[in-house]
Design an enzyme around this catalytic site. Structure first.
Site, PDB file in Angstrom:
ATOM      1  NE  ARG A  61      -1.889   2.342  -6.961  1.00 40.47           N
ATOM      2  CZ  ARG A  61      -2.783   3.162  -6.080  1.00 40.47           C
ATOM      3  NH1 ARG A  61      -4.139   3.383  -6.644  1.00 40.47           N
ATOM      4  NH2 ARG A  61      -2.343   3.841  -5.052  1.00 40.47           N
ATOM      5  CD  GLU A  78      -2.414   5.516 -13.281  1.00 41.19           C
ATOM      6  OE1 GLU A  78      -3.341   5.069 -13.536  1.00 41.19           O
ATOM      7  OE2 GLU A  78      -2.332   6.462 -12.000  1.00 41.19           O
ATOM      8  CG  HIS A 135      -5.171   7.462 -10.192  1.00 39.19           C
ATOM      9  ND1 HIS A 135      -4.067   6.497 -10.136  1.00 39.19           N
ATOM     10  CD2 HIS A 135      -5.748   7.088  -9.072  1.00 39.19           C
ATOM     11  CE1 HIS A 135      -4.015   5.864  -9.080  1.00 39.19           C
ATOM     12  NE2 HIS A 135      -4.928   6.339  -8.412  1.00 39.19           N
TER      13      HIS A 135
END
Ligand code: DGY
Length: 333
Positions: free
Chosen positions: A244, A273, A291
């Site tokens: 993460r 993000e 991602h």
């Protein structure tokens, strides 16, 4: 959504697959935010206020204030394995069931972690950009010479299901030596099968040729890898983050990519993000992806079906298969 419909009302917070919606709509009254753009916190609160359940992903923040504004809410089911966006204790305290989507994405995510590792160490995207830009004039002896993966030392920070799946690829497929750091050690048999050596975090940083980060994001893992940790890494080492954003200090990483000791990094997740630190965007020795580690079509469908399984089980009085706080099931639904 039909307000006269007596069935449990569920907000689906984003565009998802039609077969999953079909399954849900057979027994639930759905309010679907049919968009890839996440709802703003205000819109989420407004839409969720009249709902009994929520189908969410990683982008919706479910915290105490939101729960207090949505007293009807009984279940929050996420199609992601990571649930740092959901305040689990706050949900449990209010009797709200929470589920995530483990296991179904393990191998797909590990495939991608390894793809990032290979692309990073062997400079795949950097050299492709060079070629596409018309800069390739001649063969030369060290053109985009990178780091070997086979036989190198793989360091895994976070040896859960995904960490172990990355480790298997490295050891069994690429003959890598394996060191890992995790709060708890693997069973001796698993360590022996992989030739895995548990080490403390500083030793992991010092020994890894390629470090892959796969820990969950919690207050304890915020900036687990920052300037001091990066400075301990080997000159020429690479780092891959599929955990993460926030586990790695992106500003410190950008500096370590510019000034050393790192040769390169591969990142699928970022602090804040979809914004990406300008120092990372400017660096040529970093592979950046949006991602997508779990994004094979089959796996994303399985993740969404698993969230649906949890919602359907909960609202039919059954046991959601991947509940994170089963204790709330003892309370009246
Ligand atoms: C997860 O499941 O937590 C992933 O990061 C989302 O793809």
């Amino acid at each position: 959504m039909d307000l006269q419909d007596p069935r449990p009302r569920v907000l689906v917070t984003r565009r998802i697959f039609a077969p999953v919606l079909e399954r849900l709509s057979a027994s639930l009254s759905l309010d679907v935010h049919d968009s890839d753009q996440a709802l703003s916190p205000e819109a989420l609160r407004e839409r969720l206020a009249g709902c009994d359940g929520a189908f969410v992903a990683t982008t919706e923040r479910i915290d105490a204030a939101l729960l207090d504004a949505c007293p009807r809410l009984r279940a929050v089911c996420s199609m992601a394995v990571g649930y740092n966006n959901i305040d689990l204790p706050a949900c449990t305290a209010r009797g709200v069931l929470v589920s995530n989507a483990p296991d179904v994405l393990t191998e797909t995510t590990a495939d991608f972690g390894f793809a990032l590792l290979l692309a990073t160490a062997r400079r795949v995207t950097e050299s492709e950009h060079f070629l596409r830009a018309g800069q390739w004039r001649t063969w030369s002896v060290d053109l985009f010479a990178g780091q070997d993966v086979h036989g190198a030392t793989l360091g895994i920070l976070g040896m859960g299901r995904i960490g172990q799946a990355v480790a298997r690829r490295g050891v069994l497929g690429f003959g890598m030596k394996l060191v890992y750091h995790n709060r708890s050690r693997l069973p001796a048999q698993t360590e022996a099968a992989l030739g895995a050596r548990w080490v403390d975090k500083d030793t992991l940083l010092a020994e890894a040729d390629h470090l892959v980060i796969v820990v969950p994001y919690t207050p304890e893992t915020h900036h687990l890898v920052g300037a001091a940790e990066l400075a301990r890494m080997k000159p020429g080492a690479t780092l891959v983050n599929i955990a993460r954003g926030g586990v790695v200090d992106d500003a410190a990483l950008a500096q370590a990519l510019r000034d050393g000791p790192l040769a390169a990094a591969g990142l699928d997740v970022f602090e804040g993000e979809p914004s990406v630190h300008p120092g990372l965007l400017a660096a040529s020795n970093v592979v950046l992806t949006p991602h997508i580690a779990s994004a094979s079509l089959r796996t994303r469908l399985a993740m969404a079906h698993l969230a649906a399984d949890n919602l359907l089980a909960f609202f039919s009085g059954g046991t959601p298969p991947t509940a994170l706080n089963r204790e709330v099931l003892a309370r009246p639904r």
